[in-house]
Design a protein around this motif. Structure first.
Motif, PDB file in Angstrom:
ATOM      1  N   PHE A  15       0.846  -1.194   0.000  1.00  0.00           N
ATOM      2  CA  PHE A  15       0.000   0.000   0.000  1.00  0.00           C
ATOM      3  C   PHE A  15       0.879   1.241   0.000  1.00  0.00           C
ATOM      4  O   PHE A  15       1.761   1.404   0.834  1.00  0.00           O
ATOM      5  CB  PHE A  15      -0.927   0.042   1.208  1.00  0.00           C
ATOM      6  CG  PHE A  15      -1.695   1.342   1.294  1.00  0.00           C
ATOM      7  CD1 PHE A  15      -2.685   1.638   0.364  1.00  0.00           C
ATOM      8  CD2 PHE A  15      -1.399   2.281   2.277  1.00  0.00           C
ATOM      9  CE1 PHE A  15      -3.375   2.837   0.408  1.00  0.00           C
ATOM     10  CE2 PHE A  15      -2.097   3.482   2.335  1.00  0.00           C
ATOM     11  CZ  PHE A  15      -3.084   3.750   1.393  1.00  0.00           C
ATOM     12  N   ARG A  16       0.606   2.124  -0.964  1.00  0.00           N
ATOM     13  CA  ARG A  16       1.291   3.406  -1.081  1.00  0.00           C
ATOM     14  C   ARG A  16       0.212   4.471  -1.227  1.00  0.00           C
ATOM     15  O   ARG A  16      -0.670   4.367  -2.082  1.00  0.00           O
ATOM     16  CB  ARG A  16       2.221   3.411  -2.285  1.00  0.00           C
ATOM     17  CG  ARG A  16       3.188   2.241  -2.316  1.00  0.00           C
ATOM     18  CD  ARG A  16       3.898   2.138  -3.653  1.00  0.00           C
ATOM     19  NE  ARG A  16       4.880   3.196  -3.826  1.00  0.00           N
ATOM     20  CZ  ARG A  16       5.397   3.533  -5.005  1.00  0.00           C
ATOM     21  NH1 ARG A  16       4.976   2.918  -6.118  1.00  0.00           N
ATOM     22  NH2 ARG A  16       6.285   4.492  -5.094  1.00  0.00           N
ATOM     23  N   SER A  17       0.284   5.514  -0.426  1.00  0.00           N
ATOM     24  CA  SER A  17      -0.802   6.488  -0.391  1.00  0.00           C
ATOM     25  C   SER A  17      -0.864   7.355  -1.637  1.00  0.00           C
ATOM     26  O   SER A  17      -1.948   7.746  -2.088  1.00  0.00           O
ATOM     27  CB  SER A  17      -0.680   7.373   0.855  1.00  0.00           C
ATOM     28  OG  SER A  17       0.548   8.096   0.831  1.00  0.00           O
ATOM     29  N   ALA A  18       0.297   7.675  -2.225  1.00  0.00           N
ATOM     30  CA  ALA A  18       0.319   8.579  -3.391  1.00  0.00           C
ATOM     31  C   ALA A  18       1.523   8.247  -4.270  1.00  0.00           C
ATOM     32  O   ALA A  18       2.555   8.913  -4.203  1.00  0.00           O
ATOM     33  CB  ALA A  18       0.362  10.033  -2.937  1.00  0.00           C
ATOM     34  N   PRO A  19       1.431   7.211  -5.123  1.00  0.00           N
ATOM     35  CA  PRO A  19       2.604   6.768  -5.883  1.00  0.00           C
ATOM     36  C   PRO A  19       2.913   7.566  -7.141  1.00  0.00           C
ATOM     37  O   PRO A  19       4.054   7.514  -7.623  1.00  0.00           O
ATOM     38  CB  PRO A  19       2.250   5.326  -6.240  1.00  0.00           C
ATOM     39  CG  PRO A  19       0.757   5.326  -6.316  1.00  0.00           C
ATOM     40  CD  PRO A  19       0.286   6.296  -5.266  1.00  0.00           C
ATOM     41  N   ASN A  20       1.939   8.287  -7.696  1.00  0.00           N
ATOM     42  CA  ASN A  20       2.126   8.941  -8.986  1.00  0.00           C
ATOM     43  C   ASN A  20       2.091  10.463  -8.847  1.00  0.00           C
ATOM     44  O   ASN A  20       1.199  11.014  -8.184  1.00  0.00           O
ATOM     45  CB  ASN A  20       1.031   8.509  -9.966  1.00  0.00           C
ATOM     46  CG  ASN A  20       0.999   7.007 -10.165  1.00  0.00           C
ATOM     47  OD1 ASN A  20       2.031   6.369 -10.342  1.00  0.00           O
ATOM     48  ND2 ASN A  20      -0.183   6.423 -10.110  1.00  0.00           N
ATOM     49  N   GLY A  21       3.060  11.125  -9.479  1.00  0.00           N
ATOM     50  CA  GLY A  21       3.057  12.576  -9.399  1.00  0.00           C
ATOM     51  C   GLY A  21       4.249  13.203 -10.084  1.00  0.00           C
ATOM     52  O   GLY A  21       5.053  12.537 -10.743  1.00  0.00           O
ATOM     53  N   PHE A  22       4.378  14.516  -9.899  1.00  0.00           N
ATOM     54  CA  PHE A  22       5.372  15.319 -10.610  1.00  0.00           C
ATOM     55  C   PHE A  22       6.393  15.923  -9.643  1.00  0.00           C
ATOM     56  O   PHE A  22       6.079  16.216  -8.485  1.00  0.00           O
ATOM     57  CB  PHE A  22       4.686  16.462 -11.364  1.00  0.00           C
ATOM     58  CG  PHE A  22       3.854  16.011 -12.529  1.00  0.00           C
ATOM     59  CD1 PHE A  22       4.411  15.899 -13.803  1.00  0.00           C
ATOM     60  CD2 PHE A  22       2.513  15.689 -12.357  1.00  0.00           C
ATOM     61  CE1 PHE A  22       3.646  15.487 -14.875  1.00  0.00           C
ATOM     62  CE2 PHE A  22       1.745  15.266 -13.428  1.00  0.00           C
ATOM     63  CZ  PHE A  22       2.313  15.163 -14.696  1.00  0.00           C
ATOM     64  N   TYR A  23       7.618  16.111 -10.169  1.00  0.00           N
ATOM     65  CA  TYR A  23       8.687  16.809  -9.459  1.00  0.00           C
ATOM     66  C   TYR A  23       9.071  18.080 -10.224  1.00  0.00           C
ATOM     67  O   TYR A  23       9.109  18.078 -11.454  1.00  0.00           O
ATOM     68  CB  TYR A  23       9.946  15.942  -9.355  1.00  0.00           C
ATOM     69  CG  TYR A  23       9.827  14.689  -8.542  1.00  0.00           C
ATOM     70  CD1 TYR A  23       9.966  14.708  -7.161  1.00  0.00           C
ATOM     71  CD2 TYR A  23       9.614  13.462  -9.169  1.00  0.00           C
ATOM     72  CE1 TYR A  23       9.891  13.536  -6.421  1.00  0.00           C
ATOM     73  CE2 TYR A  23       9.527  12.293  -8.442  1.00  0.00           C
ATOM     74  CZ  TYR A  23       9.666  12.339  -7.065  1.00  0.00           C
ATOM     75  OH  TYR A  23       9.584  11.179  -6.332  1.00  0.00           O
ATOM     76  N   LEU A  24       9.400  19.121  -9.472  1.00  0.00           N
ATOM     77  CA  LEU A  24      10.010  20.320 -10.029  1.00  0.00           C
ATOM     78  C   LEU A  24      11.116  20.756  -9.080  1.00  0.00           C
ATOM     79  O   LEU A  24      10.848  21.148  -7.940  1.00  0.00           O
ATOM     80  CB  LEU A  24       8.987  21.447 -10.195  1.00  0.00           C
ATOM     81  CG  LEU A  24       9.567  22.810 -10.627  1.00  0.00           C
ATOM     82  CD1 LEU A  24      10.229  22.702 -11.999  1.00  0.00           C
ATOM     83  CD2 LEU A  24       8.486  23.887 -10.628  1.00  0.00           C
ATOM     84  N   ASN A  25      12.361  20.660  -9.539  1.00  0.00           N
ATOM     85  CA  ASN A  25      13.514  21.040  -8.731  1.00  0.00           C
ATOM     86  C   ASN A  25      14.196  22.257  -9.332  1.00  0.00           C
ATOM     87  O   ASN A  25      14.424  22.313 -10.540  1.00  0.00           O
ATOM     88  CB  ASN A  25      14.530  19.896  -8.661  1.00  0.00           C
ATOM     89  CG  ASN A  25      13.975  18.646  -8.023  1.00  0.00           C
ATOM     90  OD1 ASN A  25      13.114  18.711  -7.144  1.00  0.00           O
ATOM     91  ND2 ASN A  25      14.459  17.490  -8.448  1.00  0.00           N
ATOM     92  N   LEU A  26      14.537  23.205  -8.469  1.00  0.00           N
ATOM     93  CA  LEU A  26      15.288  24.398  -8.860  1.00  0.00           C
ATOM     94  C   LEU A  26      16.571  24.423  -8.038  1.00  0.00           C
ATOM     95  O   LEU A  26      16.519  24.320  -6.811  1.00  0.00           O
ATOM     96  CB  LEU A  26      14.469  25.666  -8.602  1.00  0.00           C
ATOM     97  CG  LEU A  26      13.052  25.690  -9.186  1.00  0.00           C
ATOM     98  CD1 LEU A  26      12.325  26.946  -8.741  1.00  0.00           C
ATOM     99  CD2 LEU A  26      13.082  25.591 -10.704  1.00  0.00           C
ATOM    100  N   GLU A  27      17.710  24.570  -8.706  1.00  0.00           N
ATOM    101  CA  GLU A  27      18.984  24.477  -8.000  1.00  0.00           C
ATOM    102  C   GLU A  27      19.958  25.530  -8.521  1.00  0.00           C
ATOM    103  O   GLU A  27      19.961  25.853  -9.714  1.00  0.00           O
ATOM    104  CB  GLU A  27      19.576  23.075  -8.183  1.00  0.00           C
ATOM    105  CG  GLU A  27      20.897  22.858  -7.468  1.00  0.00           C
ATOM    106  CD  GLU A  27      21.385  21.426  -7.586  1.00  0.00           C
ATOM    107  OE1 GLU A  27      22.624  21.218  -7.510  1.00  0.00           O
ATOM    108  OE2 GLU A  27      20.559  20.510  -7.762  1.00  0.00           O
ATOM    109  N   TYR A  28      20.796  26.017  -7.605  1.00  0.00           N
ATOM    110  CA  TYR A  28      21.857  26.950  -8.003  1.00  0.00           C
ATOM    111  C   TYR A  28      23.119  26.584  -7.227  1.00  0.00           C
ATOM    112  O   TYR A  28      23.071  26.305  -6.018  1.00  0.00           O
ATOM    113  CB  TYR A  28      21.475  28.395  -7.715  1.00  0.00           C
ATOM    114  CG  TYR A  28      22.391  29.382  -8.403  1.00  0.00           C
ATOM    115  CD1 TYR A  28      22.171  29.755  -9.730  1.00  0.00           C
ATOM    116  CD2 TYR A  28      23.492  29.919  -7.745  1.00  0.00           C
ATOM    117  CE1 TYR A  28      23.011  30.645 -10.379  1.00  0.00           C
ATOM    118  CE2 TYR A  28      24.344  30.802  -8.384  1.00  0.00           C
ATOM    119  CZ  TYR A  28      24.097  31.153  -9.702  1.00  0.00           C
ATOM    120  OH  TYR A  28      24.934  32.031 -10.357  1.00  0.00           O
ATOM    121  N   ASN A  29      24.259  26.602  -7.929  1.00  0.00           N
ATOM    122  CA  ASN A  29      25.530  26.207  -7.338  1.00  0.00           C
ATOM    123  C   ASN A  29      26.513  27.372  -7.281  1.00  0.00           C
ATOM    124  O   ASN A  29      26.655  28.117  -8.261  1.00  0.00           O
ATOM    125  CB  ASN A  29      26.148  25.059  -8.141  1.00  0.00           C
ATOM    126  CG  ASN A  29      25.340  23.785  -8.032  1.00  0.00           C
ATOM    127  OD1 ASN A  29      25.410  23.084  -7.034  1.00  0.00           O
ATOM    128  ND2 ASN A  29      24.549  23.483  -9.064  1.00  0.00           N
TER     129      ASN A  29
END
Length: 269
Positions: free
Chosen positions: A249-263
């Motif tokens: 059982f997984r409560s929310a397996p499907n979805g989107f990622y948005l990552n913002l990064e600065y080095n």
């Protein structure tokens, strides 16, 4: 969506060039020595049993101690209580213990460890110390770069504890698991480098799985993504995570990622 994933995967496999910066998995290579990376990670996943979306925010700071050692700290914020609440944090370190270089390729291996604490309710069988469970994870990762094709794989052991102060880990569930990942990356643009200020566009496909050690339940996800690297310092990741198989059982397996990064480079001399 399944048709899109199949087409994306076939298109990717036919490609011959890649980058070594993945979206949901970490390669064996470290961030540059003396550099500081700041990432603002976001995800929105659809609840299976409710008509709502889970929104998570994970700010991260990564420091390259030297060429072989890096450390990272992350914070977990989510809206599961119907408002944005800070639920915990994580501390991560990775040590590169093997590095071989050739003219157009290199191979890296690293050991990593992570400890997280979390005060949210425990609401699924899947173990996830990055935002859900208190616990630790330790493992190894290997990454091969051939010309511009990157392939990375990892295996790790994960152990969950009580989410203090209010939520004990359910006695009927497995509190430890084996995690495994396989990731591929491809550089789409530019076809030829002329300077480091060129914007890079990378496509990737990552496979992420877990098996609960006490009962054998497992899942496997696919994560296709696109990544933009701007001026060799700023990074934007957009990815979709889709469950291919699950017996837990997984409560929310499907979805989107948005990552913002600065080095920031060379902050430590």
């Amino acid at each position: 969506m399944r048709k899109f994933i199949i087409v994306f995967t076939l298109f990717f496999i036919q490609g011959i060039s890649a980058q070594e910066l993945f979206v949901v998995t970490d390669p064996a290579s470290n961030v540059p020595a003396g550099s500081l990376g700041i990432r603002f990670g976001q995800s929105i996943f659809k609840e299976q049993m409710q008509s709502r979306f889970n929104y998570h925010v994970m700010p991260e700071v990564t420091l390259g101690i030297n060429k072989n050692l890096m450390v990272r700290t992350s914070m977990f914020v989510s809206n599961r209580s119907n408002q944005l609440v800070t639920e915990g944090a994580s501390f991560y370190t990775k040590y590169r213990f093997l590095s071989t270089d050739d003219l157009h390729s290199h191979f890296r291996m690293a050991a990593f460890g992570r400890y997280s604490f979390n005060n949210a309710d425990i609401h699924q069988e899947q173990l996830e110390i990055m935002g859900q469970n208190t616990g630790f994870e330790t493992g190894i990762v290997a990454t091969q770069l051939i010309k511009k094709v990157a392939i990375s794989a990892s295996v790790s052991f994960e152990k969950a504890f009580d989410n203090k102060p209010d939520y004990k880990f359910p006695a009927a569930q497995s509190d430890n698991a084996t995690n495994y990942t396989l990731s591929f990356g491809r550089l789409m643009y530019p076809k030829k480098y002329t300077n480091f200020k060129q914007t890079n566009i990378n496509t990737m496909v990552e496979f992420v799985g877990q098996t609960l050690n006490e009962n054998g339940k497992s899942y496997l996800d696919i994560v296709p993504s696109i990544q933009f690297i701007i001026n060799s310092q700023a990074r934007i990741d957009v990815a979709y995570r889709h469950e291919l198989y699950s017996s837990m059982f997984r409560s929310a397996p499907n979805g989107f990622y948005l990552n913002l990064e600065y080095n920031f480079f060379n902050i430590i001399k």
